[in-house]
Design a protein around this motif. Structure first.
Motif, PDB file in Angstrom:
ATOM      1  N   ARG A  46       0.813  -1.213   0.000  1.00  0.00           N
ATOM      2  CA  ARG A  46       0.000   0.000   0.000  1.00  0.00           C
ATOM      3  C   ARG A  46       0.853   1.272   0.000  1.00  0.00           C
ATOM      4  O   ARG A  46       1.365   1.748   0.694  1.00  0.00           O
ATOM      5  N   ASN A  47       0.897   2.467   0.113  1.00  0.00           N
ATOM      6  CA  ASN A  47       1.634   3.705  -0.249  1.00  0.00           C
ATOM      7  C   ASN A  47       1.797   3.862  -1.763  1.00  0.00           C
ATOM      8  O   ASN A  47       1.445   3.037  -2.526  1.00  0.00           O
ATOM      9  N   THR A  48       2.366   4.950  -2.306  1.00  0.00           N
ATOM     10  CA  THR A  48       2.369   5.208  -3.742  1.00  0.00           C
ATOM     11  C   THR A  48       3.686   4.825  -4.394  1.00  0.00           C
ATOM     12  O   THR A  48       4.704   4.619  -3.729  1.00  0.00           O
ATOM     13  N   THR A  49       3.686   4.769  -5.741  1.00  0.00           N
ATOM     14  CA  THR A  49       4.894   4.473  -6.510  1.00  0.00           C
ATOM     15  C   THR A  49       6.005   5.459  -6.172  1.00  0.00           C
ATOM     16  O   THR A  49       7.147   5.067  -5.932  1.00  0.00           O
ATOM     17  N   LEU A  50       5.672   6.734  -6.164  1.00  0.00           N
ATOM     18  CA  LEU A  50       6.700   7.742  -5.875  1.00  0.00           C
ATOM     19  C   LEU A  50       7.250   7.604  -4.461  1.00  0.00           C
ATOM     20  O   LEU A  50       8.446   7.792  -4.237  1.00  0.00           O
ATOM     21  N   ASP A  51       6.389   7.246  -3.501  1.00  0.00           N
ATOM     22  CA  ASP A  51       6.859   7.016  -2.129  1.00  0.00           C
ATOM     23  C   ASP A  51       7.839   5.847  -2.087  1.00  0.00           C
ATOM     24  O   ASP A  51       8.866   5.906  -1.406  1.00  0.00           O
ATOM     25  N   LEU A  52       7.522   4.784  -2.809  1.00  0.00           N
ATOM     26  CA  LEU A  52       8.407   3.615  -2.828  1.00  0.00           C
ATOM     27  C   LEU A  52       9.736   3.949  -3.495  1.00  0.00           C
ATOM     28  O   LEU A  52      10.802   3.554  -3.018  1.00  0.00           O
ATOM     29  N   LEU A  53       9.678   4.697  -4.596  1.00  0.00           N
ATOM     30  CA  LEU A  53      10.912   5.124  -5.269  1.00  0.00           C
ATOM     31  C   LEU A  53      11.742   6.013  -4.359  1.00  0.00           C
ATOM     32  O   LEU A  53      12.973   5.885  -4.301  1.00  0.00           O
ATOM     33  N   ASP A  54      11.067   6.901  -3.646  1.00  0.00           N
ATOM     34  CA  ASP A  54      11.755   7.813  -2.726  1.00  0.00           C
ATOM     35  C   ASP A  54      12.477   7.051  -1.617  1.00  0.00           C
ATOM     36  O   ASP A  54      13.502   7.499  -1.108  1.00  0.00           O
ATOM     37  N   ARG A  55      11.963   5.899  -1.256  1.00  0.00           N
ATOM     38  CA  ARG A  55      12.605   5.060  -0.232  1.00  0.00           C
ATOM     39  C   ARG A  55      13.773   4.260  -0.805  1.00  0.00           C
ATOM     40  O   ARG A  55      14.403   3.478  -0.103  1.00  0.00           O
ATOM     41  N   GLY A  56      14.005   4.409  -2.110  1.00  0.00           N
ATOM     42  CA  GLY A  56      15.108   3.697  -2.740  1.00  0.00           C
ATOM     43  C   GLY A  56      14.729   2.308  -3.231  1.00  0.00           C
ATOM     44  O   GLY A  56      15.602   1.514  -3.571  1.00  0.00           O
ATOM     45  N   ARG A  82       7.289   6.333 -14.984  1.00  0.00           N
ATOM     46  CA  ARG A  82       8.466   5.881 -15.736  1.00  0.00           C
ATOM     47  C   ARG A  82       9.591   6.905 -15.645  1.00  0.00           C
ATOM     48  O   ARG A  82      10.756   6.550 -15.435  1.00  0.00           O
ATOM     49  N   GLN A  83       9.266   8.186 -15.804  1.00  0.00           N
ATOM     50  CA  GLN A  83      10.278   9.245 -15.707  1.00  0.00           C
ATOM     51  C   GLN A  83      10.925   9.272 -14.328  1.00  0.00           C
ATOM     52  O   GLN A  83      12.089   9.641 -14.183  1.00  0.00           O
ATOM     53  N   SER A  84      10.188   8.864 -13.321  1.00  0.00           N
ATOM     54  CA  SER A  84      10.681   8.877 -11.942  1.00  0.00           C
ATOM     55  C   SER A  84      11.501   7.643 -11.602  1.00  0.00           C
ATOM     56  O   SER A  84      12.065   7.555 -10.518  1.00  0.00           O
ATOM     57  N   GLY A  85      11.532   6.671 -12.510  1.00  0.00           N
ATOM     58  CA  GLY A  85      12.370   5.500 -12.298  1.00  0.00           C
ATOM     59  C   GLY A  85      11.642   4.182 -12.153  1.00  0.00           C
ATOM     60  O   GLY A  85      12.275   3.151 -11.945  1.00  0.00           O
ATOM     61  N   ALA A  86      10.319   4.195 -12.252  1.00  0.00           N
ATOM     62  CA  ALA A  86       9.573   2.939 -12.166  1.00  0.00           C
ATOM     63  C   ALA A  86       9.665   2.196 -13.490  1.00  0.00           C
ATOM     64  O   ALA A  86       9.787   2.809 -14.556  1.00  0.00           O
ATOM     65  N   PHE A  87       9.610   0.884 -13.411  1.00  0.00           N
ATOM     66  CA  PHE A  87       9.580   0.049 -14.605  1.00  0.00           C
ATOM     67  C   PHE A  87       8.130  -0.258 -14.941  1.00  0.00           C
ATOM     68  O   PHE A  87       7.359  -0.635 -14.064  1.00  0.00           O
ATOM     69  N   LEU A  88       7.756  -0.088 -16.210  1.00  0.00           N
ATOM     70  CA  LEU A  88       6.401  -0.408 -16.651  1.00  0.00           C
ATOM     71  C   LEU A  88       6.411  -1.810 -17.224  1.00  0.00           C
ATOM     72  O   LEU A  88       7.266  -2.149 -18.038  1.00  0.00           O
ATOM     73  N   SER A  89       5.461  -2.630 -16.788  1.00  0.00           N
ATOM     74  CA  SER A  89       5.373  -4.006 -17.255  1.00  0.00           C
ATOM     75  C   SER A  89       3.913  -4.425 -17.281  1.00  0.00           C
ATOM     76  O   SER A  89       3.026  -3.663 -16.894  1.00  0.00           O
ATOM     77  N   THR A  90       3.679  -5.636 -17.737  1.00  0.00           N
ATOM     78  CA  THR A  90       2.326  -6.198 -17.741  1.00  0.00           C
ATOM     79  C   THR A  90       2.237  -7.292 -16.689  1.00  0.00           C
ATOM     80  O   THR A  90       3.254  -7.786 -16.203  1.00  0.00           O
ATOM     81  N   SER A  91       1.014  -7.684 -16.368  1.00  0.00           N
ATOM     82  CA  SER A  91       0.824  -8.748 -15.378  1.00  0.00           C
ATOM     83  C   SER A  91       1.521 -10.028 -15.828  1.00  0.00           C
ATOM     84  O   SER A  91       2.225 -10.667 -15.048  1.00  0.00           O
ATOM     85  N   GLU A  92       1.363 -10.391 -17.081  1.00  0.00           N
ATOM     86  CA  GLU A  92       1.998 -11.613 -17.573  1.00  0.00           C
ATOM     87  C   GLU A  92       3.518 -11.513 -17.521  1.00  0.00           C
ATOM     88  O   GLU A  92       4.200 -12.456 -17.099  1.00  0.00           O
ATOM     89  N   GLY A  93       4.060 -10.378 -17.930  1.00  0.00           N
ATOM     90  CA  GLY A  93       5.508 -10.202 -17.896  1.00  0.00           C
ATOM     91  C   GLY A  93       6.074 -10.346 -16.498  1.00  0.00           C
ATOM     92  O   GLY A  93       7.087 -11.007 -16.286  1.00  0.00           O
ATOM     93  N   LEU A  94       5.413  -9.756 -15.516  1.00  0.00           N
ATOM     94  CA  LEU A  94       5.894  -9.847 -14.136  1.00  0.00           C
ATOM     95  C   LEU A  94       5.724 -11.246 -13.562  1.00  0.00           C
ATOM     96  O   LEU A  94       6.599 -11.742 -12.851  1.00  0.00           O
ATOM     97  N   ILE A  95       4.603 -11.873 -13.877  1.00  0.00           N
ATOM     98  CA  ILE A  95       4.401 -13.251 -13.407  1.00  0.00           C
ATOM     99  C   ILE A  95       5.529 -14.140 -13.932  1.00  0.00           C
ATOM    100  O   ILE A  95       6.129 -14.920 -13.178  1.00  0.00           O
ATOM    101  N   LEU A  96       5.845 -14.017 -15.203  1.00  0.00           N
ATOM    102  CA  LEU A  96       6.901 -14.852 -15.788  1.00  0.00           C
ATOM    103  C   LEU A  96       8.277 -14.523 -15.208  1.00  0.00           C
ATOM    104  O   LEU A  96       9.092 -15.426 -15.004  1.00  0.00           O
ATOM    105  N   GLN A  97       8.537 -13.259 -14.908  1.00  0.00           N
ATOM    106  CA  GLN A  97       9.814 -12.908 -14.281  1.00  0.00           C
ATOM    107  C   GLN A  97       9.930 -13.519 -12.890  1.00  0.00           C
ATOM    108  O   GLN A  97      10.998 -13.994 -12.492  1.00  0.00           O
ATOM    109  N   LEU A  98       8.831 -13.505 -12.143  1.00  0.00           N
ATOM    110  CA  LEU A  98       8.856 -14.055 -10.794  1.00  0.00           C
ATOM    111  C   LEU A  98       9.015 -15.570 -10.789  1.00  0.00           C
ATOM    112  O   LEU A  98       9.658 -16.128  -9.906  1.00  0.00           O
ATOM    113  N   VAL A  99       8.444 -16.226 -11.776  1.00  0.00           N
ATOM    114  CA  VAL A  99       8.540 -17.687 -11.863  1.00  0.00           C
ATOM    115  C   VAL A  99       9.930 -18.105 -12.333  1.00  0.00           C
ATOM    116  O   VAL A  99      10.470 -19.096 -11.852  1.00  0.00           O
TER     117      VAL A  99
END
Length: 135
Positions: A46-56, A82-99
């Motif tokens: 829970r918290n926002t993308t920018l908050d998580l990025l700000d925490r490193g 994306r400009q702030s440093g987050a990676f954009l992905s899809t649900s399938e892409g992330l599921i496959l990366q985690l597996v």
């Protein structure tokens, strides 16, 4: 487990967190593709993308589980993340990366999740058009 280099955008099961924001039924009529977005979010669980990025922290945004009241707001929000440093992905892409690969102990169960494509969330047109914000 070795730490991933931040520039690679790898998703590692032992250090990944899923963040869902404002998945409220009262927004149903104001959010484009709300039922499809909820379906994809349920697919990812829970918290926002920018908050998580700000925490490193390294942040991966599941774009097919994100929406807003308008496609313009959605597009600008994704571009901002994306400009702030987050990676954009899809649900399938992330599921496959985690597996990782078929050697994963739950691969057969997870494969069932992605066998059926995720519902259309209206993003394809944003990527096919001349939207330089996401390129």
């Amino acid at each position: 487990m070795a730490a991933a280099r931040p520039s690679l955008g790898r998703v590692l099961p032992g250090s990944s967190i899923l963040f869902l924001c404002d998945m409220q039924e009262k927004f149903r009529h104001n959010i484009a593709y709300f039922p499809q977005i909820v379906s994809v979010a349920a697919r990812m669980l829970r918290n926002t993308t920018l908050d998580l990025l700000d925490r490193g922290l390294q942040v991966h945004v599941v774009v097919d589980a994100c929406s807003s009241r308008s496609q313009v707001d959605r597009l600008v929000a994704l571009a901002r993340m994306r400009q702030s440093g987050a990676f954009l992905s899809t649900s399938e892409g992330l599921i496959l990366q985690l597996v990782g690969d078929a050697a994963h102990p739950q691969f057969k169960e997870i494969q069932k999740l992605i066998k059926e494509p995720a519902p259309d969330s209206g993003l394809l047109g944003l990527f096919q058009g001349q939207n330089s914000l996401l390129h």
